[in-house]
Design a protein around this motif. Structure first.
Motif, PDB file in Angstrom:
ATOM      1  N   PRO A  86      -1.941   7.243  -6.850  1.00 16.74           N
ATOM      2  CA  PRO A  86      -0.958   8.281  -6.564  1.00 16.74           C
ATOM      3  C   PRO A  86       0.341   8.051  -7.328  1.00 16.74           C
ATOM      4  O   PRO A  86       0.664   6.918  -7.711  1.00 16.74           O
ATOM      5  N   GLN A  87       1.090   9.116  -7.527  1.00 13.40           N
ATOM      6  CA  GLN A  87       2.344   9.065  -8.265  1.00 13.40           C
ATOM      7  C   GLN A  87       3.262   7.968  -7.726  1.00 13.40           C
ATOM      8  O   GLN A  87       3.557   7.915  -6.537  1.00 13.40           O
ATOM      9  N   GLY A  88       3.686   7.066  -8.613  1.00 14.83           N
ATOM     10  CA  GLY A  88       4.659   6.055  -8.268  1.00 14.83           C
ATOM     11  C   GLY A  88       4.147   4.899  -7.437  1.00 14.83           C
ATOM     12  O   GLY A  88       4.915   3.997  -7.099  1.00 14.83           O
ATOM     13  N   SER A  89       2.839   4.887  -7.133  1.00 13.29           N
ATOM     14  CA  SER A  89       2.324   3.843  -6.235  1.00 13.29           C
ATOM     15  C   SER A  89       1.986   2.554  -6.953  1.00 13.29           C
ATOM     16  O   SER A  89       1.871   1.498  -6.314  1.00 13.29           O
ATOM     17  N   SER A  90       1.802   2.614  -8.275  1.00 12.19           N
ATOM     18  CA  SER A  90       1.360   1.448  -9.038  1.00 12.19           C
ATOM     19  C   SER A  90       2.289   1.197 -10.213  1.00 12.19           C
ATOM     20  O   SER A  90       2.966   2.116 -10.697  1.00 12.19           O
ATOM     21  N   VAL A 137       0.923  -1.453  -6.076  1.00 14.52           N
ATOM     22  CA  VAL A 137       2.182  -1.905  -5.477  1.00 14.52           C
ATOM     23  C   VAL A 137       2.397  -1.324  -4.089  1.00 14.52           C
ATOM     24  O   VAL A 137       2.530  -2.052  -3.107  1.00 14.52           O
ATOM     25  N   ARG A 138       2.411  -0.003  -3.972  1.00 12.60           N
ATOM     26  CA  ARG A 138       2.872   0.617  -2.731  1.00 12.60           C
ATOM     27  C   ARG A 138       1.744   1.199  -1.869  1.00 12.60           C
ATOM     28  O   ARG A 138       2.009   1.745  -0.794  1.00 12.60           O
ATOM     29  N   VAL A 142       0.554  -4.868  -3.295  1.00 10.26           N
ATOM     30  CA  VAL A 142       1.694  -5.731  -2.966  1.00 10.26           C
ATOM     31  C   VAL A 142       2.182  -5.432  -1.549  1.00 10.26           C
ATOM     32  O   VAL A 142       2.500  -6.342  -0.773  1.00 10.26           O
ATOM     33  N   ALA A 143       2.226  -4.140  -1.188  1.00  8.01           N
ATOM     34  CA  ALA A 143       2.684  -3.767   0.154  1.00  8.01           C
ATOM     35  C   ALA A 143       1.781  -4.355   1.228  1.00  8.01           C
ATOM     36  O   ALA A 143       2.254  -4.933   2.217  1.00  8.01           O
ATOM     37  N   ILE A 144       0.470  -4.226   1.048  1.00  7.26           N
ATOM     38  CA  ILE A 144      -0.475  -4.741   2.037  1.00  7.26           C
ATOM     39  C   ILE A 144      -0.363  -6.254   2.161  1.00  7.26           C
ATOM     40  O   ILE A 144      -0.458  -6.820   3.262  1.00  7.26           O
ATOM     41  N   ALA A 167       7.304  -8.237  -2.257  1.00  9.96           N
ATOM     42  CA  ALA A 167       8.464  -7.409  -2.574  1.00  9.96           C
ATOM     43  C   ALA A 167       8.035  -6.205  -3.407  1.00  9.96           C
ATOM     44  O   ALA A 167       7.256  -6.339  -4.345  1.00  9.96           O
ATOM     45  N   LEU A 168       8.562  -5.025  -3.082  1.00 14.18           N
ATOM     46  CA  LEU A 168       8.104  -3.770  -3.685  1.00 14.18           C
ATOM     47  C   LEU A 168       8.957  -3.306  -4.856  1.00 14.18           C
ATOM     48  O   LEU A 168       8.794  -2.177  -5.321  1.00 14.18           O
ATOM     49  N   ASP A 169       9.839  -4.139  -5.346  1.00 11.15           N
ATOM     50  CA  ASP A 169      10.738  -3.769  -6.438  1.00 11.15           C
ATOM     51  C   ASP A 169       9.953  -3.757  -7.755  1.00 11.15           C
ATOM     52  O   ASP A 169       9.721  -4.789  -8.370  1.00 11.15           O
TER      53      ASP A 169
END
Length: 269
Positions: A73-77, A157-158, A175-177, A181-183
């Motif tokens: 999805p958009q912006g998730s990786s 990531v997210r 990373v979220a799971i 850090a999600l930066d």
């Protein structure tokens, strides 16, 4: 989950990450594209310099090994490709991908997610054993000379667990799971800096140093595996090391050592 809720990449953050890593090529960000590797290979053919970077918020035709698609999805990786023009012979050009894989693993460690490498180009969470990132390197070789290598990286990531397709839910993580850090700006800068400073293919001793760094992080070595080569040959045995060009060396029960340059690896129970 970490309370670091920094947003996904954008043009400004990609440029900031590239500056932090000290890279000299161009830095571009696009909201969406078919494949960052395809786009950067076209730029390479047009003369783009080494260490040029292309990142995207979404890939609609991204792919992994053997033509598999990478959908997010958009912006998730973190989706980024790096252009290199290494002075390497073709037989060791695959080591560039190993260097990128270790650099991703080191960047994830900085983000609080310890990982291991699964040969040839997967990055797995050390805690859950699930895939968190993948690397795809594509080379242009002409006249026995490597013109360039484009290395694409996709890091989950997210994503939340329910956002993965059913068939991937038990095999993939983010990373979220994993509670990291999600930066994404920091993650990208960390990856690029590790790649440039420790796994630059033009640096003296690159091949030996990179093979050893990868070997230390490679969970495949020491396992009993079944390897299916691109020619369809099935080889079973113990993964015992890496060849000169980053190949996986598998020792069969009869004592023969098979060198697997590329293919599918399945762990045997």
């Amino acid at each position: 989950m970490s309370d670091d809720v920094s947003g996904p990449l954008d043009a400004e953050s990609v440029e900031a990450a590239v500056r932090t890593a000290g890279l000299a090529g161009f830095a571009r960000y696009v909201e969406a594209t078919g494949s960052t590797n395809d786009d950067l290979m076209s730029a390479a053919d047009a003369g783009a310099p080494a260490w040029s970077i292309l990142a995207a918020g979404r890939q609609d035709a991204g792919r992994g090994r053997r033509g598999r698609t990478w959908v997010a999805p958009q912006g998730s990786s973190m989706l980024v490709s790096v252009l290199l023009r290494p002075g390497l012979p073709p037989e060791v050009a695959a080591v560039v991908a190993l260097g990128a894989t270790v650099a991703v693993s080191e960047a994830l460690a900085d983000a609080g997610v310890p990982t291991r490498c699964k040969w040839p180009n997967d990055v797995m969470s050390a805690a859950s054993g699930r895939k968190i990132a993948g690397v795809l390197a594509e080379s242009r070789v002409e006249g026995g000379v490597v013109r360039y290598v484009v290395v694409g990286v996709g890091v989950n990531v997210r994503q939340r667990a329910e956002e993965f397709p059913d068939e991937l839910r038990d095999a993939a993580t983010s990373v979220a799971i994993e509670g990291g850090a999600l930066d994404q700006t920091r993650l990208l800068a960390s990856y690029l800096a590790a790649f440039r400073q420790r796994y630059d293919p033009d640096a003296p001793g690159f091949v030996t140093r990179t093979r050893e760094a990868y070997r230390q992080r490679c969970e495949t070595i020491g396992q009993d595996v079944r390897a299916t080569t691109v020619d369809g040959e099935a080889v079973e045995g113990a993964a015992v090391g890496l060849g000169a060009g980053g190949e996986l060396v598998v020792r069969t029960p009869d004592g023969r050592e098979a060198v697997i340059g590329f293919g599918e690896i399945e762990r045997l129970r």
